[in-house]
Design a protein around this motif. Structure first.
Motif, short mmCIF file in Angstrom:
data_model
loop_
_atom_site.label_atom_id
_atom_site.label_comp_id
_atom_site.label_asym_id
_atom_site.label_seq_id
_atom_site.Cartn_x
_atom_site.Cartn_y
_atom_site.Cartn_z
N UNK A 41 5.69 -2.03 10.33
CA UNK A 41 5.23 -3.09 9.43
C UNK A 41 3.70 -3.10 9.48
N UNK A 42 3.08 -2.70 8.38
CA UNK A 42 1.63 -2.59 8.33
C UNK A 42 1.12 -3.51 7.24
N UNK A 43 0.12 -4.29 7.60
CA UNK A 43 -0.54 -5.12 6.58
C UNK A 43 -1.68 -4.29 6.01
N UNK A 44 -1.51 -3.88 4.75
CA UNK A 44 -2.52 -3.05 4.10
C UNK A 44 -3.56 -3.95 3.45
N UNK A 56 -5.01 3.01 -2.98
CA UNK A 56 -4.96 4.34 -2.38
C UNK A 56 -3.64 4.56 -1.64
N UNK A 57 -3.19 3.57 -0.89
CA UNK A 57 -1.94 3.70 -0.14
C UNK A 57 -0.76 3.79 -1.10
N UNK A 58 -0.73 2.92 -2.09
CA UNK A 58 0.35 2.95 -3.08
C UNK A 58 0.37 4.29 -3.81
N UNK A 108 10.90 0.76 -3.18
CA UNK A 108 10.78 1.15 -1.76
C UNK A 108 9.37 0.89 -1.24
N UNK A 109 8.36 1.21 -2.05
CA UNK A 109 6.97 0.98 -1.66
C UNK A 109 6.72 -0.51 -1.47
N UNK A 133 5.64 -2.27 2.10
CA UNK A 133 4.33 -2.91 2.22
C UNK A 133 4.41 -4.44 2.15
N UNK A 134 5.64 -4.96 2.05
CA UNK A 134 5.86 -6.40 1.93
C UNK A 134 5.10 -6.97 0.73
N UNK A 135 5.27 -6.28 -0.42
CA UNK A 135 4.66 -6.70 -1.67
C UNK A 135 5.74 -6.87 -2.72
#
Length: 171
Positions: A102-105, A112-114, A126-127, A131-133
């Motif tokens: 679990x990473x808070x981006x 960039x991560x997405x 899934x993304x 990312x809890x978005x």
């Protein structure tokens, strides 16, 4: 003096800038002027139909004044920041996400991560879950990344042509 004369010739003989007949001052609105917003819209109107917009934007990326390639100085500053963020190495973050952590981006890294996760074949859903978005937040990040990368590619193409390179598809 026309804008093209001031720019030192954005034409390649085949493609004339849309602003060729416009007065240069149209593209350099006075800050605080009541006409400023209308002047910016009018200048951007020329840019919207211009055949050398990429080259103009490339020339103007470091300009602190004026409308270049359809962008204001504030838009160009923002574009510089966004391009820099897209070029950041997000591999450690992406690796952690793939591993299931679990990473808070940070919001600034999100496009960039997405982009990296979607390029690897991950779905929006899934993304979003990883990312809890919300899916709509992932879509906004995807669109931002695509837009920034498109501008960066256009600038790079224009700079290659300016440096004597060959435009793709032409010899």
């Amino acid at each position: 003096m026309t804008r093209t004369q001031r720019q030192g010739g954005l034409t390649d003989g085949l493609r004339e800038p849309a602003c060729n007949s416009a007065e240069a001052r149209l593209f350099f609105p006075v800050h605080g002027s009541a006409l400023r917003d209308g002047q910016v819209r009018a200048a951007k109107g020329f840019c919207g139909r211009c055949r050398v917009r990429e080259e103009c934007l490339s020339m103007g990326m470091d300009e602190s004044e004026g409308i270049w390639g359809g962008t204001t100085p504030a838009e160009r500053r923002s574009l510089h920041v966004q391009i820099r963020r897209m070029r950041q190495d997000v591999t450690p973050t992406v690796t952690q996400v793939i591993a299931g952590a679990k990473v808070r981006v940070p919001h600034t890294e999100r496009p960039a991560v997405v982009h990296r996760l979607l390029a690897m074949g991950w779905s929006v859903v899934r993304t979003a879950q990883a990312l809890d978005l919300s899916p709509s937040e992932v879509e906004v990040a995807r669109i931002t990344a695509a837009s920034v990368m498109s501008f960066a590619a256009a600038i790079a193409r224009a700079r290659r042509v300016d440096d004597g390179g060959v435009r793709p598809g032409r010899r």
